[in-house]
Design a protein around this motif. Structure first.
Motif, PDB file in Angstrom:
ATOM      1  N   UNK A   1       0.850  -1.195   0.000  1.00 39.17           N
ATOM      2  CA  UNK A   1       0.000   0.000   0.000  1.00 39.17           C
ATOM      3  C   UNK A   1       0.881   1.240   0.000  1.00 39.17           C
ATOM      4  N   UNK A   2       0.738   2.044  -1.025  1.00 44.64           N
ATOM      5  CA  UNK A   2       1.553   3.253  -1.182  1.00 44.64           C
ATOM      6  C   UNK A   2       0.769   4.530  -0.888  1.00 44.64           C
ATOM      7  N   UNK A   3      -0.546   4.407  -0.738  1.00 46.53           N
ATOM      8  CA  UNK A   3      -1.400   5.565  -0.558  1.00 46.53           C
ATOM      9  C   UNK A   3      -2.648   5.411  -1.397  1.00 46.53           C
ATOM     10  N   UNK A   4      -3.348   6.500  -1.613  1.00 41.68           N
ATOM     11  CA  UNK A   4      -4.563   6.458  -2.423  1.00 41.68           C
ATOM     12  C   UNK A   4      -4.215   6.160  -3.871  1.00 41.68           C
ATOM     13  N   UNK A   5      -4.949   5.220  -4.493  1.00 42.37           N
ATOM     14  CA  UNK A   5      -4.720   4.934  -5.893  1.00 42.37           C
ATOM     15  C   UNK A   5      -4.607   3.448  -6.177  1.00 42.37           C
ATOM     16  N   UNK A   6      -3.834   3.072  -7.204  1.00 38.05           N
ATOM     17  CA  UNK A   6      -3.765   1.687  -7.672  1.00 38.05           C
ATOM     18  C   UNK A   6      -3.357   0.673  -6.604  1.00 38.05           C
ATOM     19  N   UNK A   7      -2.540   1.094  -5.626  1.00 36.63           N
ATOM     20  CA  UNK A   7      -2.061   0.134  -4.630  1.00 36.63           C
ATOM     21  C   UNK A   7      -3.163  -0.342  -3.693  1.00 36.63           C
ATOM     22  N   UNK A   8      -4.350   0.257  -3.777  1.00 33.43           N
ATOM     23  CA  UNK A   8      -5.477  -0.188  -2.953  1.00 33.43           C
ATOM     24  C   UNK A   8      -6.316  -1.258  -3.653  1.00 33.43           C
ATOM     25  N   UNK A   9      -5.878  -1.699  -4.807  1.00 31.94           N
ATOM     26  CA  UNK A   9      -6.583  -2.772  -5.511  1.00 31.94           C
ATOM     27  C   UNK A   9      -6.633  -4.017  -4.637  1.00 31.94           C
ATOM     28  N   UNK A  10      -7.794  -4.623  -4.569  1.00 28.85           N
ATOM     29  CA  UNK A  10      -8.030  -5.853  -3.794  1.00 28.85           C
ATOM     30  C   UNK A  10      -7.867  -5.658  -2.280  1.00 28.85           C
ATOM     31  N   UNK A  11      -7.789  -4.431  -1.819  1.00 27.81           N
ATOM     32  CA  UNK A  11      -7.644  -4.163  -0.393  1.00 27.81           C
ATOM     33  C   UNK A  11      -9.002  -3.863   0.242  1.00 27.81           C
ATOM     34  N   UNK A  12      -9.145  -4.291   1.488  1.00 27.04           N
ATOM     35  CA  UNK A  12     -10.359  -4.001   2.262  1.00 27.04           C
ATOM     36  C   UNK A  12     -10.131  -2.705   3.024  1.00 27.04           C
ATOM     37  N   UNK A  13     -11.004  -1.717   2.795  1.00 25.51           N
ATOM     38  CA  UNK A  13     -10.804  -0.379   3.352  1.00 25.51           C
ATOM     39  C   UNK A  13     -11.955  -0.030   4.288  1.00 25.51           C
ATOM     40  N   UNK A  14     -11.616   0.501   5.439  1.00 22.59           N
ATOM     41  CA  UNK A  14     -12.626   0.880   6.431  1.00 22.59           C
ATOM     42  C   UNK A  14     -12.787   2.393   6.491  1.00 22.59           C
TER      43      UNK A  14
END
Length: 345
Positions: free
Chosen positions: A203-216
Motif C-alpha cells: 500500500x503506497x497511498x490512495x490509488x492503484x495500490x489499494x486494488x483488492x484491499x479491504x478499506x474501512x
C-alpha cells in the motif's frame, strides 16, 4: 484558555485498548500501547511555527454546490457578530449552559485519558478546548458547557433533533452537509489520507495500490463519499472493497488491528493521531483531498453562527488556537502556521 486545559502534564499512555473499547462499546482483547510523551505548555508567541505536513490537500476540491446550497466555497460562513439577541443565543444564555456534541475516542481531539486520575477521565483535546472557548465567550464561564459524546453517524441527527446546540467534532464542511446544517467558518484544514500497517509495503497511498484491499471508513463520513465517488470515476480500482463502515472512526483502527481490514481512510489529522496511538501503523502517501473542519449548528440559527464566528475570530487573534494546537496536535502533526483564514459570504 484556562490553566486547567493548558498546563503541562505527563501522558503516560493508556496501557491498552481495553479502556478505549469500553468507551467505544467495542469488544477488544488486545493491547494498544501509546508512546511515552510529555505535554508541555506552548510558547505564547507561537515562535517556530511552520506548516503541518497533513494540512495541505493535493487534489482540487469540487467547490460548486448544488442549487439551493449557498456559495461555491462551502467553508464560507456568515460574518461574525458579537450580538447576542438571536433566539438560539438567548436560549443558551437563559438555560445557563452550552450543549455540545463531541467525540470521546479521537486521541488528542476529543478523548478520555483513563491514566490521568487528576481529571477523572474527563473529556479533553483540541475540539474540547474549542467547546470550552465558545462557552466562555457566550456565557462568561468556560465550564458552563455540557459535552455529549456522539458517534460519527449521529452528528447531524443530534443537531436536527435539538439534542445539542452545536457539534465540535472534526466535522468536515461539505455541500452535502450544508443541506442539513449550518457551519461556522473553518477552524482547521486537513485532507483524506490512507492509514495502514507498517508491514504492508504494497500500500503506497490512495490509488492503484489499494486494488483488492479491504478499506474501512466511518458511516456518514466524507472519507466514504470520497472513496465511493473515486470508484465510480475509476480513480480507485474497482476491486477495492469499501464495504466496511463503522459508527465511530476509531472502530476502523480496531478493525485494522484485528486484521479485518487492510487499510483505513480518514482525515489525515485523525490518522496521524491514530498512528501516535499505535506505532505499528503509519500514514501511506500524501493527502488526496482538501478538507475543512467547522462548528455545525441548526440551519436557521444565524445569530448563533455569527456569534460562534466571532468566537473563532477572537480565538485566532488572541493566540488561543495556536496554544491549543501546540499543546494537543503538534506532537503528531508537526508545527503549524495557524488556522485557515476565515472566509465570509
Amino acid at each position: 484558555m484556562d490553566e486547567r486545559r493548558t498546563r503541562g502534564v505527563s501522558l503516560r499512555g493508556w496501557g491498552g485498548v481495553a479502556a478505549m473499547a469500553v468507551v467505544c462499546a467495542l469488544t477488544a482483547v488486545f493491547a494498544l500501547l501509546l508512546p511515552l510523551t510529555q505535554r508541555t505548555a506552548a510558547p505564547a508567541d507561537g515562535a517556530g511555527m511552520g506548516s503541518a505536513g497533513v494540512a495541505d490537500g493535493t487534489q482540487a476540491r469540487a467547490t460548486d454546490c448544488e442549487a439551493g446550497v449557498d456559495g461555491k466555497e462551502p467553508e464560507r460562513s456568515l460574518r461574525p457578530s458579537g450580538d447576542e439577541s438571536g433566539d438560539a443565543v438567548r436560549e443558551i444564555k437563559d438555560r445557563g449552559y452550552l450543549s455540545v456534541g463531541v467525540d470521546q475516542n479521537s486521541y488528542r481531539w476529543g478523548y478520555r485519558d483513563p491514566n490521568n486520575q487528576d481529571k477523572k477521565s474527563e473529556l479533553e483535546g483540541f475540539d474540547i478546548d474549542l467547546a470550552h472557548e465558545i462557552a466562555g465567550e457566550i456565557l462568561g464561564d468556560p465550564s458552563a458547557v455540557r459535552l455529549k459524546a456522539i458517534p460519527t453517524n449521529e452528528r447531524i441527527p443530534a443537531i436536527q433533533r435539538g439534542d445539542v446546540d452545536m457539534v465540535v467534532r472534526t466535522m468536515t464542511i461539505s455541500c452535502e452537509r450544508l443541506k442539513d446544517v449550518a457551519f461556522s467558518t473553518a477552524y482547521f484544514q486537513t485532507g483524506q489520507q490512507v492509514l495502514a500497517p507498517k508491514t504492508d509495503k504494497d500500500i503506497k497511498g490512495f490509488g492503484p495500490s489499494l486494488a483488492d484491499k479491504r478499506i474501512c471508513t466511518a458511516t456518514g463520513s466524507t472519507a466514504f463519499d470520497t472513496l465511493d465517488t473515486a470508484k465510480k470515476s475509476g480513480k480507485l480500482p474497482a476491486s477495492a472493497d469499501i464495504s466496511t463502515t463503522v459508527p465511530n472512526q476509531l472502530d476502523c483502527l480496531v478493525r485494522l488491528q484485528l486484521g479485518e481490514v487492510d487499510a483505513v481512510v480518514t482525515d489525515g489529522a485523525l490518522a496521524a493521531s491514530q498512528a501516535a496511538q499505535d506505532p505499528t501503523v503509519e500514514l501511506k502517501g500524501d493527502p488526496f483531498t482538501e478538507e475543512y473542519y467547522g462548528v455545525a449548528m441548526k440551519k436557521d440559527a444565524d445569530g448563533l453562527v455569527r456569534r460562534v464566528n466571532k468566537v473563532l475570530e477572537d480565538y485566532r487573534e488572541d493566540g488561543g488556537w495556536q496554544k491549543s494546537y501546540d499543546f494537543w496536535l503538534k506532537p503528531a502533526l508537526g508545527a503549524s502556521d495557524g488556522p485557515p483564514a476565515p472566509k465570509y459570504k
